[in-house]
Design a protein around this motif. Structure first.
Motif, PDB file in Angstrom:
ATOM      1  N   THR A 313       0.809  -1.227   0.000  1.00 26.05           N
ATOM      2  CA  THR A 313       0.000   0.000   0.000  1.00 26.05           C
ATOM      3  C   THR A 313       0.841   1.275   0.000  1.00 26.05           C
ATOM      4  OG1 THR A 313      -0.149  -0.095   2.424  1.00 26.05           O
ATOM      5  CG2 THR A 313      -1.948  -1.123   1.159  1.00 26.05           C
ATOM      6  N   LYS A 314       2.135   1.142   0.375  1.00 20.37           N
ATOM      7  CA  LYS A 314       3.013   2.312   0.353  1.00 20.37           C
ATOM      8  C   LYS A 314       4.436   1.897   0.027  1.00 20.37           C
ATOM      9  CE  LYS A 314       1.196   6.047   3.242  1.00 20.37           C
ATOM     10  NZ  LYS A 314       1.506   6.946   4.392  1.00 20.37           N
ATOM     11  N   LEU A 315       5.134   2.764  -0.694  1.00 22.24           N
ATOM     12  CA  LEU A 315       6.576   2.635  -0.913  1.00 22.24           C
ATOM     13  C   LEU A 315       7.187   3.929  -0.402  1.00 22.24           C
ATOM     14  CD1 LEU A 315       8.556   0.550  -2.310  1.00 22.24           C
ATOM     15  CD2 LEU A 315       8.647   2.190  -4.181  1.00 22.24           C
ATOM     16  N   GLY A 316       7.872   3.869   0.729  1.00 24.32           N
ATOM     17  CA  GLY A 316       8.299   5.099   1.386  1.00 24.32           C
ATOM     18  C   GLY A 316       7.075   5.881   1.815  1.00 24.32           C
ATOM     19  N   ASP A 317       6.999   7.141   1.393  1.00 23.79           N
ATOM     20  CA  ASP A 317       5.835   7.980   1.720  1.00 23.79           C
ATOM     21  C   ASP A 317       4.812   8.024   0.598  1.00 23.79           C
ATOM     22  OD1 ASP A 317       6.935   8.705   4.199  1.00 23.79           O
ATOM     23  OD2 ASP A 317       8.089  10.341   3.296  1.00 23.79           O
ATOM     24  N   THR A 318       5.045   7.244  -0.453  1.00 19.58           N
ATOM     25  CA  THR A 318       4.166   7.271  -1.620  1.00 19.58           C
ATOM     26  C   THR A 318       3.087   6.211  -1.517  1.00 19.58           C
ATOM     27  OG1 THR A 318       6.007   8.036  -3.013  1.00 19.58           O
ATOM     28  CG2 THR A 318       4.067   7.124  -4.134  1.00 19.58           C
ATOM     29  N   ASP A 319       1.832   6.626  -1.638  1.00 16.26           N
ATOM     30  CA  ASP A 319       0.723   5.667  -1.640  1.00 16.26           C
ATOM     31  C   ASP A 319       0.773   4.828  -2.905  1.00 16.26           C
ATOM     32  OD1 ASP A 319      -0.315   6.530   0.795  1.00 16.26           O
ATOM     33  OD2 ASP A 319      -1.565   8.063  -0.153  1.00 16.26           O
ATOM     34  N   ILE A 320       0.598   3.533  -2.758  1.00 17.58           N
ATOM     35  CA  ILE A 320       0.579   2.610  -3.891  1.00 17.58           C
ATOM     36  C   ILE A 320      -0.833   2.050  -4.032  1.00 17.58           C
ATOM     37  CG2 ILE A 320       1.521   0.502  -4.875  1.00 17.58           C
ATOM     38  CD1 ILE A 320       3.535   2.822  -4.612  1.00 17.58           C
ATOM     39  N   THR A 321      -1.473   2.383  -5.150  1.00 16.37           N
ATOM     40  CA  THR A 321      -2.836   1.898  -5.393  1.00 16.37           C
ATOM     41  C   THR A 321      -2.932   1.014  -6.628  1.00 16.37           C
ATOM     42  OG1 THR A 321      -3.331   3.925  -6.624  1.00 16.37           O
ATOM     43  CG2 THR A 321      -3.896   3.899  -4.273  1.00 16.37           C
ATOM     44  N   THR A 322      -1.985   1.164  -7.544  1.00 17.31           N
ATOM     45  CA  THR A 322      -2.019   0.401  -8.793  1.00 17.31           C
ATOM     46  C   THR A 322      -0.604  -0.051  -9.156  1.00 17.31           C
ATOM     47  OG1 THR A 322      -1.647   2.339 -10.184  1.00 17.31           O
ATOM     48  CG2 THR A 322      -3.951   1.793  -9.650  1.00 17.31           C
TER      49      THR A 322
END
Length: 359
Positions: A313-322
């Motif tokens: 769901t996240k890589l570092g502070d970046t939200d991962i949705t796709t």
């Protein structure tokens, strides 16, 4: 390729676009002698301005004269694109989506005096780059000069050279309107689906057939390979004027040098988790994360304890949705870099530090 199949990039509505405002000079009414009057200093300024314009025009013409002979037209099966002469041994660098699945090509130089044939050396779709080699090296073949793309900056004047709409040896002009863009190419219509980092954004017109050609500065150096043109979903996915993207020259030379030396890419320089995965949706059918389908044994995810079924769901502070957002996030990272990966396992949110591997 920008031939019969057109590569387009669909930008989100939130994507920012840099605007450059050009402000013209105004006369000072307090010092003027009335409308329509002209002082000697005004005439001198006008002459200087005219001289500057002529100098710029000469720069354009000189760059076109010096670089255009290094830009070729490539016909792969029924599709058409452009390429750049890379060295004096007949190697030509272009986009992977230009060559597609073809192994042999017809190549026309800027002089157009002779149609040549070429064969594929290697195609690297992950960076949308490929190298082909001429079967016969014509007299006077002129390799292009490539710039250090780390020195490319906003506002620099650039020229895009290629074969837009099949019109060989065509040139458009603009500026570098942004640097460091990470963009993804669609897989539809023959696209590679590549996510490419550090791309150069330009206002120079990029049209079907420009792919694989040259984006050039006024020092006669290639700063990038035009690859993508933005589309506007509000206009039925028609081209968004003045927004094009080029693979930076340093990426081009790094990949091309490996292909020419080893016949393949041995060091991508791109970070990877070492997983196969798919996008998952929530109860409202909205993308909500990336589910790991499998992990590569001994890969980055495997070493960190991630496993099939985990949902990132996240890589570092970046939200991962796709999958696209995961690819975009990884495009700005480097192999060996440590990142925090947040994931869901059996309904619980967890975080683990992962040392990224290489694609």
């Amino acid at each position: 390729m920008y031939g019969s199949r057109t590569r387009r990039l669909l930008l989100p509505l939130s994507a920012g676009v840099c605007a450059i405002a050009l402000v013209g000079g105004c006369s000072d009414s307090s010092s003027g002698s009335g409308s329509g009057s002209s002082s000697p200093s005004d005439s001198s300024s006008a002459a200087a301005s005219s001289g500057d314009g002529n100098d710029l025009q000469s720069d354009y013409q000189s760059t076109i004269k010096n670089v255009l002979p290094s830009v070729v037209q490539i016909v792969a099966e029924e599709d058409l694109g452009s390429g750049i002469v890379y060295d004096d041994k007949g190697h030509i660098v272009t986009n992977a989506h230009v060559v597609g699945s073809a192994k042999t090509f017809k190549v026309t130089t800027a002089t157009g005096s002779e149609q040549l044939t070429a064969s594929l050396v290697y195609s690297y779709p992950d960076q949308d780059l490929a190298v082909v080699k001429l079967d016969k090296i014509p007299d006077g073949l002129k390799p292009a000069k490539f710039a250090d793309s780390a020195k490319v900056d906003m506002g620099q004047i650039v020229l895009a050279m290629g074969s837009p709409l099949g019109l060989s040896s065509s040139v458009t002009q603009g500026i570098v309107s942004a640097t460091g863009r990470t963009v993804s190419e669609s897989r539809s219509g023959g696209g590679t689906g590549a996510t490419i980092g550090n791309m150069v954004q330009t206002s120079a017109a990029i049209n079907p057939g420009n792919s694989g050609g040259a984006l050039v500065n006024l020092n006669d150096q290639v700063i990038g390979i035009p690859t993508l043109a933005a589309t506007d979903p509000d206009l039925g996915d028609s081209a968004a004027p003045g927004i094009g993207f080029a693979i930076p020259s340093s990426t081009v030379t790094n990949i091309a040098d490996q292909i020419i030396k080893d016949g393949k890419v041995t060091d991508s320089g791109r970070a990877a988790l070492g997983i196969t995965a798919r996008t998952v949706v929530d109860d409202n059918f909205q993308p909500s994360g990336v589910a790991i389908v499998s992990v590569t044994a001994g890969g980055a995810a495997d070493k960190a304890g991630l496993k099939a079924g985990d949902i990132i769901t996240k890589l570092g502070d970046t939200d991962i949705t796709t999958m696209n957002s995961l690819s975009t996030a990884l495009a700005s990272d480097k192999p060996g870099q440590k990142v925090q990966v947040t994931y869901d396992r059996d309904g619980d949110s967890k975080t683990v530090e992962v040392t990224l591997g290489e694609m």
